[in-house]
Motif scaffolding. Structure first.
Motif, PDB file in Angstrom:
ATOM      1  N   GLU A  13       3.827   2.611 -10.206  1.00  0.00           N
ATOM      2  CA  GLU A  13       2.988   3.647  -9.631  1.00  0.00           C
ATOM      3  C   GLU A  13       3.542   4.057  -8.277  1.00  0.00           C
ATOM      4  O   GLU A  13       4.221   3.267  -7.620  1.00  0.00           O
ATOM      5  N   SER A  60       3.620   4.977  -4.240  1.00  0.00           N
ATOM      6  CA  SER A  60       3.016   4.401  -3.040  1.00  0.00           C
ATOM      7  C   SER A  60       2.714   5.499  -2.043  1.00  0.00           C
ATOM      8  O   SER A  60       3.482   6.440  -1.893  1.00  0.00           O
ATOM      9  N   CYS A  61       1.607   5.367  -1.367  1.00  0.00           N
ATOM     10  CA  CYS A  61       1.209   6.305  -0.317  1.00  0.00           C
ATOM     11  C   CYS A  61       1.082   5.503   0.978  1.00  0.00           C
ATOM     12  O   CYS A  61       0.161   4.713   1.126  1.00  0.00           O
ATOM     13  N   ASN A  62       2.017   5.685   1.850  1.00  0.00           N
ATOM     14  CA  ASN A  62       2.039   4.927   3.103  1.00  0.00           C
ATOM     15  C   ASN A  62       1.272   5.676   4.188  1.00  0.00           C
ATOM     16  O   ASN A  62       1.853   6.256   5.090  1.00  0.00           O
ATOM     17  N   ASN A  94      -4.904   2.967  -6.260  1.00  0.00           N
ATOM     18  CA  ASN A  94      -3.923   2.126  -6.948  1.00  0.00           C
ATOM     19  C   ASN A  94      -3.347   1.074  -5.997  1.00  0.00           C
ATOM     20  O   ASN A  94      -3.685   1.031  -4.808  1.00  0.00           O
ATOM     21  N   LYS A  95      -2.479   0.221  -6.517  1.00  0.00           N
ATOM     22  CA  LYS A  95      -1.880  -0.850  -5.719  1.00  0.00           C
ATOM     23  C   LYS A  95      -1.016  -0.305  -4.592  1.00  0.00           C
ATOM     24  O   LYS A  95      -0.806  -0.977  -3.602  1.00  0.00           O
ATOM     25  N   GLY A  96      -0.542   0.926  -4.733  1.00  0.00           N
ATOM     26  CA  GLY A  96       0.278   1.562  -3.706  1.00  0.00           C
ATOM     27  C   GLY A  96      -0.529   2.375  -2.713  1.00  0.00           C
ATOM     28  O   GLY A  96       0.004   3.152  -1.930  1.00  0.00           O
ATOM     29  N   ASN A  97      -1.858   2.209  -2.728  1.00  0.00           N
ATOM     30  CA  ASN A  97      -2.781   2.892  -1.829  1.00  0.00           C
ATOM     31  C   ASN A  97      -2.801   4.405  -1.981  1.00  0.00           C
ATOM     32  O   ASN A  97      -2.944   5.138  -1.002  1.00  0.00           O
ATOM     33  N   CYS A  98      -2.655   4.893  -3.208  1.00  0.00           N
ATOM     34  CA  CYS A  98      -2.843   6.310  -3.520  1.00  0.00           C
ATOM     35  C   CYS A  98      -4.172   6.445  -4.248  1.00  0.00           C
ATOM     36  O   CYS A  98      -4.609   5.525  -4.923  1.00  0.00           O
ATOM     37  N   TRP A 139      -1.822  10.915  -9.343  1.00  0.00           N
ATOM     38  CA  TRP A 139      -1.947  10.212  -8.071  1.00  0.00           C
ATOM     39  C   TRP A 139      -1.928  11.231  -6.959  1.00  0.00           C
ATOM     40  O   TRP A 139      -1.235  12.243  -7.022  1.00  0.00           O
ATOM     41  N   LYS A 187       5.636   9.698  -9.340  1.00  0.00           N
ATOM     42  CA  LYS A 187       6.225   8.350  -9.398  1.00  0.00           C
ATOM     43  C   LYS A 187       7.566   8.336  -8.715  1.00  0.00           C
ATOM     44  O   LYS A 187       8.312   9.214  -8.684  1.00  0.00           O
TER      45      LYS A 187
END
Length: 83
Positions: A20, A22-24, A53-57, A72, A83
């Motif tokens: 997935e 990631s959103c930083n 999600n696990k990637g903070n999105c 996402w 992705k």
């Protein structure tokens, strides 16, 4: 030995396909969930499931234009990410 290397490479590729995005973005900059949902619904989405999600999105499962979607979004702007 070759088959082990090939198998490992295939597993790595398969893992990337299911990864997935990631959103930083710092949480203090996130759009409130209700505001985000309203924005997405105004774009024509019908949200069935919403989650982070696990990637903070922000992750949305639902429908748009009669088609099932899994998308996402960046939690600060609501822009769709890939992705």
């Amino acid at each position: 030995m070759k088959s082990i290397v090939v198998s490992a490479a295939l597993l790595a590729v398969a893992g990337m396909a299911f990864a997935e995005p990631s959103c930083n973005v710092p949480k203090e900059k996130w759009m409130p969930e209700a505001q985000f949902k309203k924005q997405v619904e105004e774009q024509g989405y019908k949200i069935k499931t919403f989650k982070v999600n696990k990637g903070n999105c922000y992750e949305v499962y639902g429908e748009k234009d009669g088609k099932k979607v899994e998308h996402w979004f960046s939690p600060d702007t609501g822009a769709q990410v890939t992705k």
